[in-house]
Design a protein around this motif. Structure first.
Motif, PDB file in Angstrom:
ATOM      1  N   GLY A 215       0.789  -1.229   0.000  1.00 21.94           N
ATOM      2  CA  GLY A 215       0.000   0.000   0.000  1.00 21.94           C
ATOM      3  C   GLY A 215       0.814   1.268   0.000  1.00 21.94           C
ATOM      4  N   SER A 216       2.141   1.215   0.201  1.00 18.34           N
ATOM      5  CA  SER A 216       2.964   2.423   0.246  1.00 18.34           C
ATOM      6  C   SER A 216       3.011   3.084  -1.123  1.00 18.34           C
ATOM      7  CB  SER A 216       4.375   2.085   0.706  1.00 18.34           C
ATOM      8  OG  SER A 216       4.356   1.539   2.013  1.00 18.34           O
ATOM      9  N   LEU A 217       3.188   4.446  -1.132  1.00 16.87           N
ATOM     10  CA  LEU A 217       3.234   5.240  -2.360  1.00 16.87           C
ATOM     11  C   LEU A 217       4.693   5.483  -2.727  1.00 16.87           C
ATOM     12  CD1 LEU A 217       1.890   7.004  -4.570  1.00 16.87           C
ATOM     13  CD2 LEU A 217       1.955   8.912  -2.931  1.00 16.87           C
ATOM     14  N   ILE A 218       5.047   5.188  -4.001  1.00 15.54           N
ATOM     15  CA  ILE A 218       6.409   5.393  -4.495  1.00 15.54           C
ATOM     16  C   ILE A 218       6.363   6.475  -5.569  1.00 15.54           C
ATOM     17  CG2 ILE A 218       8.406   4.315  -5.592  1.00 15.54           C
ATOM     18  CD1 ILE A 218       7.368   1.632  -4.532  1.00 15.54           C
ATOM     19  N   ILE A 219       7.222   7.506  -5.408  1.00 11.01           N
ATOM     20  CA  ILE A 219       7.333   8.592  -6.388  1.00 11.01           C
ATOM     21  C   ILE A 219       8.749   8.564  -6.939  1.00 11.01           C
ATOM     22  CG2 ILE A 219       7.218  11.083  -6.766  1.00 11.01           C
ATOM     23  CD1 ILE A 219       5.232  11.248  -4.464  1.00 11.01           C
ATOM     24  N   HIS A 220       8.855   8.408  -8.273  1.00 12.42           N
ATOM     25  CA  HIS A 220      10.150   8.369  -8.946  1.00 12.42           C
ATOM     26  C   HIS A 220      10.463   9.750  -9.523  1.00 12.42           C
ATOM     27  CE1 HIS A 220      10.187   3.944  -8.750  1.00 12.42           C
ATOM     28  NE2 HIS A 220       8.887   4.016  -9.029  1.00 12.42           N
ATOM     29  N   SER A 221      11.759  10.137  -9.465  1.00 14.48           N
ATOM     30  CA  SER A 221      12.229  11.410 -10.041  1.00 14.48           C
ATOM     31  C   SER A 221      11.311  12.552  -9.605  1.00 14.48           C
ATOM     32  CB  SER A 221      12.298  11.317 -11.571  1.00 14.48           C
ATOM     33  OG  SER A 221      13.165  10.276 -11.968  1.00 14.48           O
ATOM     34  N   ALA A 222      11.333  12.811  -8.339  1.00 12.32           N
ATOM     35  CA  ALA A 222      10.428  13.821  -7.773  1.00 12.32           C
ATOM     36  C   ALA A 222      10.609  15.179  -8.448  1.00 12.32           C
ATOM     37  CB  ALA A 222      10.677  13.935  -6.277  1.00 12.32           C
TER      38      ALA A 222
END
Length: 759
Positions: free
Chosen positions: A160-167
């Motif tokens: 369920g965790s949120l992953i953001i790439h290249s913020a």
């Protein structure tokens, strides 16, 4: 009887705090029996909210006073009696509202990096986690919207965790994680994510060329969170400003620009300048290379390396960046201006491969530098020689003439010097029969006069006469073989007599005095030249009439021939020889041919001897001449007033030339005559002679056999007959070379007078 349990189950899913019970009833089975409740295969643990009650000897209830999360599981009723046991299970499910496993926390991330906003929860059913965001730098949480998970920039892990790439800066703001399983109120929390921008120089590194004495300006622009500073460095130290050097910095928003200006550039200003930007989140640098352009100087440390037959690698060093011109020529050529060839290479280049050179050639080479201020003086001249290569040209003036029946004389001149590509080591002569398919035969010859363009000669020997040959010559150096001369010269050796006789010689009789002969030409590999004719030699075998003993020789151009006017009934040895313009070849193996018999002549030298008044001995000699084999004689006689009598005498018997006539009438004259017969017919009668049979008391002995030639195989045996007449009866003896013959292990005197010779 084994126990049997009535099936049971929990009728629904329960919430925490509710009550329920379940009963285990045994419908059959002998008493007494034991009833126990188990959880998840093990004994029930003590729990104030769980109670078991024995309802009867064959039923037992399980009571839950207040359901809690840990009561969920599989419950089993186990019944046992003296015969056996039975069990039945049911699953209890309890709904539990979500609670955090990992609670979301505020996060910060550097611009362009990846970050994970952790959020995981548990409950029954398993909670479903959703993310919403209210982006922007506003400090107020409002207008939350669902997040689009594209799997590239934003994605959600399995927990369920949120992953953001290249913020990105737009990713900063408020994020809400919600866990919901429809049991009680959803569980949610709002966290804040900050996106921090580290210092970053937007201006790319570059190389700048400036003429000496002029002003240079370098601009460096950087971005990042405030406070942001930008400075210029040289040799890893901040650049000191002064009379010639100044730095002007200004900022707007998250961007700072720093402009470096250096006036009156000199050679010491040549080199690297570093722009460095710094803030709380990091620093970033870019290097700018500055070249102060001075009048060019010649390249130095010029060397040649990796020299092949057609290439050479040139390397050099430069005092300053500049374009380079490579000038080269054949060393023997006169002047640079007339013969030099130029190749230009770019600035900063310090090596180049020359191509298109000629093998085994001496070259001269020099270099210039060129920039905007002019052309330098030439470097020192370098002399180098390319390596050898196999010749690319073939020998010239190749000629072939006949050297005899089995040789060819070959002559040639060397290839052109420009096509040798190295010192000439020798030649290879290739030759083969023109009609042959396949590879050549080769002969290697050294150079007669190295370095001199003299004519070479060689005699090919051991060849086939009257045969066309392909001949070619190729030159070779240390590096390999050149091409074969072309076109290949075709020439023939001189004609030789045929080396093989005709083959397949056969013959047969074609008449009483004729035979016909057939044959095939010699094998093509043996002819040496076209056969122009054939010679036939016919030789009579032994024991023919002397008039026919001379050989017969006949020439013909055909492949068959009839020989006429030959002796009859004769064995002839036939041999053939092939002819061409050079002469006559060897004889074929002899074959035997036989002419047919003829009618014989009449028997000769007829003689009569009176043995008694009723017996007369008749002797004669065979017909003269060659007529064939006498098969028999017919002896005819008559007495007055008596019919003619004909007697057949076999020619092969020991009495083949004599016969005794018996039972004659005394006192009446006897008339006798003979004929001889062969397989071709009967002769005419001999001369008739007569005699008067009278009584005689004695007569001299007479030998009736002999005058015969016997041909016997070595090792075999033969019986020589001997018959005699006379009164009294003659004694018979044998002589050999005037010596009396007696019996031995090889010679036997037989009763009656015959002699047997064995072995």
């Amino acid at each position: 009887e084994i126990p049997a349990i009535d099936p049971f189950q929990f009728l629904r899913e329960f919430n925490e705090g509710q009550r329920t019970q379940i009963t285990c009833s045994v419908s059959q089975g002998d008493l007494p029996m034991t009833i126990n409740w188990l959880k998840n295969g093990g004994h029930l643990q003590h729990d104030p909210n769980i109670e078991t009650k024995m309802i009867s000897d064959f039923s037992k209830a399980l009571v839950f006073r207040k359901l809690q999360e840990h009561h969920a599981g599989s419950y089993t009723c186990e019944v046992t009696n003296i015969v056996g046991s039975a069990n039945h299970s049911a699953t209890l499910r309890i709904k539990v509202r979500p609670r955090w496993i990992t609670e979301p926390q505020d996060q910060s991330v550097l611009l362009g990096s990846s970050v994970m906003l952790e959020c995981s929860a548990q409950g029954y059913p398993q909670p479903f986690i959703t993310w919403m965001t209210s982006t922007g730098n506003s400090q107020v949480m409002q207008n939350f919207n669902p997040i689009h998970m594209d799997g590239i920039h934003k994605s959600q892990s399995s927990n369920g965790s949120l992953i953001i790439h290249s913020a990105m800066r737009s990713d900063a703001g408020w994020y809400r994680c919600q866990a919901d399983n429809s049991v009680g109120e959803p569980l949610q929390k709002v966290v804040q994510m900050l996106v921090n921008a580290p210092a970053n120089i937007e201006t790319e590194s570059a190389t700048k060329t400036i003429h000496i004495g002029r002003t240079m300006i370098l601009t460096c622009e950087a971005s990042g969170d405030s406070p942001l500073s930008v400075e210029w460095l040289r040799h890893h130290s901040p650049l000191v400003t002064g009379k010639r050097i100044s730095v002007n910095s200004n900022g707007f928003g998250d961007t700072v620009r720093a402009v470096l200006e250096i006036r009156n550039m000199n050679a010491h200003d040549d080199g690297q300048y570093t722009c460095r930007a710094t803030n709380h989140h990091g620093q970033h640098s870019q290097v700018f290379t500055v070249t102060v352009l001075e009048p060019p100087t010649a390249p130095h440390n010029v060397i040649t390396d990796d020299i092949t037959s057609r290439t050479a690698t040139i390397s050099w060093s430069l005092s300053q960046p500049a374009s380079v011109t490579i000038q080269y020529k054949v060393a023997e050529e006169s002047s640079w201006s007339a013969s030099g060839r130029n190749i230009s290479v770019g600035a900063w280049t310090t090596s180049h491969e020359l191509i298109g050179l000629e093998p085994f050639k001496k070259y001269a080479l020099r270099l210039f530098t060129v920039n905007e201020l002019g052309v330098s003086q030439p470097s020192s001249t370098i002399i180098f020689t390319t390596s050898e290569e196999a010749p690319s040209g073939f020998p010239e003036g190749v000629r072939v003439v006949s050297g005899g029946q089995r040789s060819l004389l070959v002559s040639w001149r060397p290839p052109k010097t420009s096509l040798l590509h190295g010192p000439l080591r020798g030649y290879i002569l290739a030759y083969r029969r023109q009609s042959a398919q396949g590879s050549f035969d080769f002969i290697t010859r050294p150079v007669t006069a190295p370095g001199l363009p003299v004519e070479e000669k060689y005699t090919l020997t051991g060849l086939q006469p009257s045969t066309f040959y392909e001949v070619a010559v190729q030159a070779f150096t240390k590096s390999g073989l050149g091409p074969l001369s072309s076109p290949r010269i075709v020439h023939a050796t001189d004609v030789d007599v045929p080396s093989c006789p005709p083959v397949g010689v056969t013959c047969r009789s074609s008449g009483r005095r004729s035979i016909r002969i057939w044959w095939s030409p010699p094998q093509s590999s043996c002819e040496n030249n076209s056969v122009t004719g054939y010679k036939i030699l016919a030789l009579p075998t032994k024991n023919l009439c002397p008039v026919y003993n001379a050989p017969w020789e006949v020439n013909t151009t055909n492949l068959e021939k009839s020989l006429d006017f030959l002796p009859p009934a004769s064995n002839l040895s036939i041999q053939l020889r092939a002819l061409n313009s050079a002469g006559i070849g060897p004889s074929s193996q002899p074959i035997l041919c036989t002419t047919l018999d003829e009618e014989p002549g009449a028997p000769e030298n007829l003689q009569l001897r009176v043995m008694s008044e009723t017996r007369v001995l008749v002797r004669w000699e065979p017909p003269s001449g060659c007529h064939g084999t006498i098969s028999h004689y017919t002896l005819s006689y008559t007495q007055r007033n008596k019919p003619q009598v004909d007697l057949h005498v076999r020619a092969g018997d020991m009495e083949n030339t004599w016969k005794e006539i018996n039972d004659l009438t005394p006192g009446i004259r006897l008339e006798v005559w003979l004929t001889a017969s062969t397989m071709m017919g009967e002769s005419g009668p001999s001369t008739r002679i007569s005699v008067l049979p009278t009584q005689t008391s004695s007569s001299p002995p007479i030998a009736l056999t002999g005058r015969q030639v016997w041909q016997v195989s070595e090792g075999s045996g033969v019986t020589l007959g001997c018959r005699a007449q006379g009164a009294p009866t003659p004694t018979i003896s044998w002589m050999r070379d005037s010596q009396a013959v007696s019996s031995s292990h090889l010679i036997q005197l037989l009763p009656g007078g015959d002699l047997h010779v064995n072995g």
